[in-house]
Design a protein around this motif. Structure first.
Motif, PDB file in Angstrom:
ATOM      1  N   MET A 176       0.847  -1.198   0.000  1.00 18.18           N
ATOM      2  CA  MET A 176       0.000   0.000   0.000  1.00 18.18           C
ATOM      3  C   MET A 176       0.879   1.244   0.000  1.00 18.18           C
ATOM      4  SD  MET A 176      -3.031   1.389   0.281  1.00 18.18           S
ATOM      5  CE  MET A 176      -3.611   3.045   0.629  1.00 18.18           C
ATOM      6  N   PRO A 177       0.709   2.151  -0.932  1.00 24.13           N
ATOM      7  CA  PRO A 177       1.526   3.366  -0.974  1.00 24.13           C
ATOM      8  C   PRO A 177       1.165   4.310   0.162  1.00 24.13           C
ATOM      9  CG  PRO A 177      -0.246   3.512  -2.568  1.00 24.13           C
ATOM     10  CD  PRO A 177      -0.299   2.127  -2.005  1.00 24.13           C
ATOM     11  N   ARG A 178       2.065   5.242   0.475  1.00 23.26           N
ATOM     12  CA  ARG A 178       1.790   6.267   1.474  1.00 23.26           C
ATOM     13  C   ARG A 178       0.670   7.162   0.960  1.00 23.26           C
ATOM     14  NH1 ARG A 178       4.638   9.644   5.336  1.00 23.26           N
ATOM     15  NH2 ARG A 178       3.823  11.772   5.222  1.00 23.26           N
ATOM     16  N   ILE A 179      -0.327   7.389   1.795  1.00 25.54           N
ATOM     17  CA  ILE A 179      -1.466   8.220   1.404  1.00 25.54           C
ATOM     18  C   ILE A 179      -1.574   9.364   2.400  1.00 25.54           C
ATOM     19  CG2 ILE A 179      -3.945   8.298   0.979  1.00 25.54           C
ATOM     20  CD1 ILE A 179      -3.863   5.286   0.536  1.00 25.54           C
ATOM     21  N   ASP A 180      -1.493  10.586   1.920  1.00 24.51           N
ATOM     22  CA  ASP A 180      -1.625  11.764   2.763  1.00 24.51           C
ATOM     23  C   ASP A 180      -3.018  12.342   2.625  1.00 24.51           C
ATOM     24  OD1 ASP A 180       0.959  11.680   3.754  1.00 24.51           O
ATOM     25  OD2 ASP A 180       1.748  12.727   1.990  1.00 24.51           O
ATOM     26  N   ILE A 212      -6.795  12.934  -4.280  1.00 24.06           N
ATOM     27  CA  ILE A 212      -5.531  12.296  -3.900  1.00 24.06           C
ATOM     28  C   ILE A 212      -4.891  11.634  -5.113  1.00 24.06           C
ATOM     29  CG2 ILE A 212      -4.510  10.445  -2.525  1.00 24.06           C
ATOM     30  CD1 ILE A 212      -6.615  11.024  -0.377  1.00 24.06           C
ATOM     31  N   VAL A 213      -5.707  10.925  -5.894  1.00 26.50           N
ATOM     32  CA  VAL A 213      -5.192  10.244  -7.082  1.00 26.50           C
ATOM     33  C   VAL A 213      -4.648  11.253  -8.087  1.00 26.50           C
ATOM     34  CG1 VAL A 213      -5.872   8.875  -9.100  1.00 26.50           C
ATOM     35  CG2 VAL A 213      -6.642   8.204  -6.824  1.00 26.50           C
ATOM     36  N   ARG A 214      -5.370  12.355  -8.317  1.00 29.80           N
ATOM     37  CA  ARG A 214      -4.942  13.353  -9.300  1.00 29.80           C
ATOM     38  C   ARG A 214      -3.627  14.008  -8.904  1.00 29.80           C
ATOM     39  NH1 ARG A 214      -8.472  17.795  -9.765  1.00 29.80           N
ATOM     40  NH2 ARG A 214      -7.476  18.318 -11.728  1.00 29.80           N
ATOM     41  N   ASN A 215      -3.373  14.124  -7.587  1.00 26.52           N
ATOM     42  CA  ASN A 215      -2.142  14.766  -7.136  1.00 26.52           C
ATOM     43  C   ASN A 215      -0.949  13.825  -7.147  1.00 26.52           C
ATOM     44  OD1 ASN A 215      -3.359  17.243  -6.652  1.00 26.52           O
ATOM     45  ND2 ASN A 215      -3.920  16.715  -4.551  1.00 26.52           N
ATOM     46  N   ASP A 260      -0.982   2.717  -7.988  1.00 28.55           N
ATOM     47  CA  ASP A 260      -1.246   1.959  -6.758  1.00 28.55           C
ATOM     48  C   ASP A 260      -2.472   2.496  -6.032  1.00 28.55           C
ATOM     49  OD1 ASP A 260       0.919   0.341  -7.252  1.00 28.55           O
ATOM     50  OD2 ASP A 260       2.291   1.461  -5.958  1.00 28.55           O
ATOM     51  N   LEU A 261      -2.638   3.821  -6.002  1.00 27.72           N
ATOM     52  CA  LEU A 261      -3.798   4.415  -5.333  1.00 27.72           C
ATOM     53  C   LEU A 261      -5.102   4.006  -6.020  1.00 27.72           C
ATOM     54  CD1 LEU A 261      -2.411   7.990  -4.658  1.00 27.72           C
ATOM     55  CD2 LEU A 261      -3.101   6.337  -2.910  1.00 27.72           C
ATOM     56  N   ILE A 262      -5.067   3.929  -7.333  1.00 27.40           N
ATOM     57  CA  ILE A 262      -6.260   3.503  -8.077  1.00 27.40           C
ATOM     58  C   ILE A 262      -6.592   2.054  -7.753  1.00 27.40           C
ATOM     59  CG2 ILE A 262      -7.131   2.982 -10.382  1.00 27.40           C
ATOM     60  CD1 ILE A 262      -5.571   5.442 -11.383  1.00 27.40           C
ATOM     61  N   ILE A 263      -5.587   1.195  -7.807  1.00 24.90           N
ATOM     62  CA  ILE A 263      -5.806  -0.239  -7.581  1.00 24.90           C
ATOM     63  C   ILE A 263      -6.281  -0.490  -6.160  1.00 24.90           C
ATOM     64  CG2 ILE A 263      -4.671  -2.491  -7.503  1.00 24.90           C
ATOM     65  CD1 ILE A 263      -5.129  -1.358 -10.307  1.00 24.90           C
ATOM     66  N   GLU A 264      -5.809   0.319  -5.206  1.00 26.56           N
ATOM     67  CA  GLU A 264      -6.151   0.125  -3.795  1.00 26.56           C
ATOM     68  C   GLU A 264      -7.576   0.566  -3.482  1.00 26.56           C
ATOM     69  OE1 GLU A 264      -5.240  -1.425  -0.147  1.00 26.56           O
ATOM     70  OE2 GLU A 264      -3.857  -1.322  -1.852  1.00 26.56           O
ATOM     71  N   ASP A 308     -13.475   1.516  -5.192  1.00 25.60           N
ATOM     72  CA  ASP A 308     -14.238   1.885  -6.384  1.00 25.60           C
ATOM     73  C   ASP A 308     -13.284   2.287  -7.508  1.00 25.60           C
ATOM     74  OD1 ASP A 308     -13.279   4.072  -5.097  1.00 25.60           O
ATOM     75  OD2 ASP A 308     -15.161   5.212  -5.088  1.00 25.60           O
ATOM     76  N   SER A 309     -12.275   1.466  -7.715  1.00 31.94           N
ATOM     77  CA  SER A 309     -11.207   1.817  -8.649  1.00 31.94           C
ATOM     78  C   SER A 309     -11.729   2.038 -10.064  1.00 31.94           C
ATOM     79  CB  SER A 309     -10.124   0.728  -8.643  1.00 31.94           C
ATOM     80  OG  SER A 309     -10.697  -0.545  -8.885  1.00 31.94           O
ATOM     81  N   THR A 310     -12.684   1.245 -10.509  1.00 35.35           N
ATOM     82  CA  THR A 310     -13.212   1.419 -11.860  1.00 35.35           C
ATOM     83  C   THR A 310     -13.888   2.775 -12.006  1.00 35.35           C
ATOM     84  OG1 THR A 310     -13.530  -0.957 -12.174  1.00 35.35           O
ATOM     85  CG2 THR A 310     -14.819   0.517 -13.581  1.00 35.35           C
ATOM     86  N   GLU A 311     -14.657   3.183 -10.992  1.00 39.29           N
ATOM     87  CA  GLU A 311     -15.299   4.497 -11.039  1.00 39.29           C
ATOM     88  C   GLU A 311     -14.250   5.608 -11.059  1.00 39.29           C
ATOM     89  OE1 GLU A 311     -18.358   7.386  -8.505  1.00 39.29           O
ATOM     90  OE2 GLU A 311     -18.002   5.313  -7.844  1.00 39.29           O
ATOM     91  N   LEU A 312     -13.188   5.449 -10.255  1.00 41.53           N
ATOM     92  CA  LEU A 312     -12.135   6.461 -10.242  1.00 41.53           C
ATOM     93  C   LEU A 312     -11.503   6.608 -11.622  1.00 41.53           C
ATOM     94  CD1 LEU A 312     -10.216   5.831  -6.882  1.00 41.53           C
ATOM     95  CD2 LEU A 312     -11.970   7.532  -7.371  1.00 41.53           C
ATOM     96  N   VAL A 313     -11.186   5.467 -12.244  1.00 43.60           N
ATOM     97  CA  VAL A 313     -10.543   5.501 -13.554  1.00 43.60           C
ATOM     98  C   VAL A 313     -11.438   6.191 -14.570  1.00 43.60           C
ATOM     99  CG1 VAL A 313      -9.793   4.074 -15.502  1.00 43.60           C
ATOM    100  CG2 VAL A 313      -9.058   3.508 -13.183  1.00 43.60           C
ATOM    101  N   GLN A 314     -12.704   5.866 -14.553  1.00 44.13           N
ATOM    102  CA  GLN A 314     -13.608   6.405 -15.563  1.00 44.13           C
ATOM    103  C   GLN A 314     -14.015   7.849 -15.280  1.00 44.13           C
ATOM    104  OE1 GLN A 314     -16.807   3.663 -16.408  1.00 44.13           O
ATOM    105  NE2 GLN A 314     -15.391   1.975 -16.828  1.00 44.13           N
TER     106      GLN A 314
END
Length: 565
Positions: free
Chosen positions: A1-5, A40-43, A51-55, A58-64
């Motif tokens: 899991m990547p560091r998430i701020d 967070i993903v955009r930054n 990694d943030l998307i996969i984690e 709702d990764s599919t919604e984030l991607v789309q």
């Protein structure tokens, strides 16, 4: 899991709530709102963004909900072959843009690139392959398959209904493949279509067989142009208008009402890929205060237009960063000019003027430097300009002028884009000095410039006319004058160097009376030329006076023409 701020701000209606920054665990990350996870993903960039998307739950919604171009750049940065999961989450509209950007180079279809994407699509699963095939541009699918297969027999030759019912592929169409590699990939793709939707398969194969390749390719290309234009990628020729300078006077007299920018994608977040680096200038301050989504889209599309005009690789992050720096520079110059030190005024112009017009204004403020530099380059003195001055002229004569960094630091020789009004002012000052040098050596000194293609300087250092600089001619002439000879750049004999050193130098330093005499004489010939004499005399100081009188090695003496006795 990547560091998430955790973001420092949380949007609540029209309010912005501040909170303490801290690192999140996976569960806390997924407890955030979709909008917060998107921020967070955009930054994030590169592998962390992936990694943030996969984690995310709702990764599919984030991607789309991310712009197609941001996903495309992520795939290109990481290597699409390693991002099967990400590719499977995209919708067909996003996938279509990937193909539009990578299947073609100008008007040329790139079969090998198309084959690579087809192979990656196959890795996402049969259901996704079938859905994508149904939703893709049918003409593009036809063009793609025509590059890899030649159908030699079709439905008209079928007589065995049992074979047809059994679904044996070879009994429907006979075909030749371009090569064994494409046979595996394209054959697998066709097999999926055949097994899951025979009617679609037959329709596609008939199109491949019957459409005239040149005509269907033109149709597919026209469809592509429309899709790309909607996303800020105009035809390269049309995109050239982005570099049409606008005169400052004309710009300020114009009154235009800016139409709100309409993005080509609906239901997705505004892009941020163009923010390649923080800018520590007026534009950077404006961007740091936050910009509206419409402006984000406008900035992204402006950068896309620049990329197309330059025929740059829109999937290369380094090229994007380079062009973004150029765009930022012109925008900042325009805003500094329009704001005239008033931040709020500059902010207002940024908000209400078209960004492309601001870019063209910034370019319009820079371009006069090129016209002046070209005049210098066409003069006879250009060949003999000293290194820094010649480098400056060359940098200003590019299609779009570059800032020569040697103007700021003597030992630097690089170039960059113009970024500030002060850059322009500094270049103007240097150009004025160079223009004075050109005038000074246009007969005012009493001797002509040598022929650059003339004979070698036999027995001299330097021994090539083409290696001479104006400072060499100037100081050699003055060396002769101080030795009681005619004022002329005739080579000075090596044996006379100790005598000249005694006249010019004292205790390792250029004599002040010599500096004063030469500067006053030069200034009297042409006002402003005293700066050039200072430049030349500093060379004497560094390369002649610092040497001991009994160690005047010609290998270490510059800025003079010396004859070896």
């Amino acid at each position: 899991m990547p560091r998430i701020d955790l973001p420092q701000e949380k949007k609540k209606g029209h309010l912005t709530l501040l909170r303490e920054t801290r690192t999140l665990r996976a569960g806390e990350y997924n407890a955030l709102t979709v909008e917060e996870r998107l921020r967070i993903v955009r930054n994030a960039v590169g592998r962390q963004k992936y990694d943030l998307i996969i984690e995310a739950v709702d990764s599919t919604e984030l991607v789309q909900r991310l712009p197609s171009q941001e996903i495309y750049l992520l795939l290109k940065e990481l290597g699409a072959e390693d991002c099967t999961e990400l590719l499977a989450m995209t919708n067909t509209e996003q996938m279509m843009i990937f193909f539009d950007l990578d299947f073609w180079r100008d008007e040329e279809f790139l079969p090998d690139s198309a084959l690579q994407w087809l192979a990656m699509l196959l890795e996402t699963g049969e259901d996704n392959v079938l859905r994508t095939a149904h939703e893709l541009d049918f003409d593009l699918l036809t063009v793609l398959l025509q590059k890899f297969i030649t159908i030699t027999r079709g439905l008209e030759s079928l007589t065995d209904e049992d074979a047809l019912a059994e679904g044996r592929l070879e009994r429907l169409y006979d075909m030749d493949f371009r090569d064994s590699e494409s046979a595996k990939i394209v054959g697998m793709f066709l097999d999926i279509l055949y097994r899951h939707d025979r009617d679609f398969y037959i329709g596609l194969m008939e199109s491949v067989r019957n459409e005239i390749p040149a005509e269907i390719e033109e149709v597919a290309q026209e469809n592509r142009r429309g899709r790309l234009l909607d996303r800020g990628f105009p035809d390269p020729f049309e995109a050239m208008s982005v570099f049409s300078p606008i005169d400052a006077g004309i710009f300020e007299r114009r009154s235009e009402s800016k139409i709100p920018f309409q993005a080509g994608e609906n239901g997705v977040e505004a892009p941020g890929f163009f923010l390649v680096e923080p800018a520590g200038d007026l534009l950077g301050e404006i961007l740091s205060r936050g910009i509206e989504p419409e402006t984000c889209w406008e900035m992204a599309y402006l950068l896309n237009k620049v990329m197309m005009a330059e025929r740059a690789d829109v999937g290369d992050l380094e090229q994007i960063a380079e062009k973004a720096r150029e765009v930022y520079g012109y925008l900042n110059i325009a805003l500094e000019y329009l704001g005239r030190g008033d931040f709020e005024k500059a902010m207002q112009r940024f908000t209400h003027a078209y960004l492309e017009h601001l870019l063209r204004l910034g370019l319009g403020l820079v371009m006069p430097l090129r016209e002046r530099a070209r005049v210098v380059k066409q003069s006879g003195a250009m060949t003999f300009l000293d290194g820094p001055f010649r480098a400056l002229v060359e940098s200003l004569c590019y299609k779009r002028p570059r800032f020569y960094e040697g103007m700021v630091e003597v030992n630097r020789a690089g170039e960059r884009f113009f970024k500030r009004l002060d850059d322009i002012r500094l270049a103007e000052q240097w150009l004025s000095r160079i223009e004075i040098q050109v005038q000074l050596f246009d007969g005012r000194l009493g001797f002509d410039l040598p022929d650059p293609q003339g004979e070698v300087l036999k027995g001299c250092v330097p021994d090539q006319v083409g290696d001479l600089a104006l400072s060499d001619l100037f100081l050699t002439a003055w060396g002769n004058r101080l030795l009681g000879r005619d004022f002329s750049p005739v080579p000075i004999a090596k044996r006379l160097l100790p005598e000249l050193h005694k006249v010019v130098c004292a205790d390792g330093t250029l004599r002040e009376e010599v500096r004063r005499e030469i500067r006053q004489a030069t200034e009297s010939l042409l006002p402003g030329a005293g700066e050039f004499s200072d430049y030349c005399l500093d060379l004497w100081q560094e390369q002649f006076c610092t040497l001991a009188p009994d160690a005047l090695d010609v290998r270490f003496i510059g800025a003079m023409i010396i004859r070896l006795d």
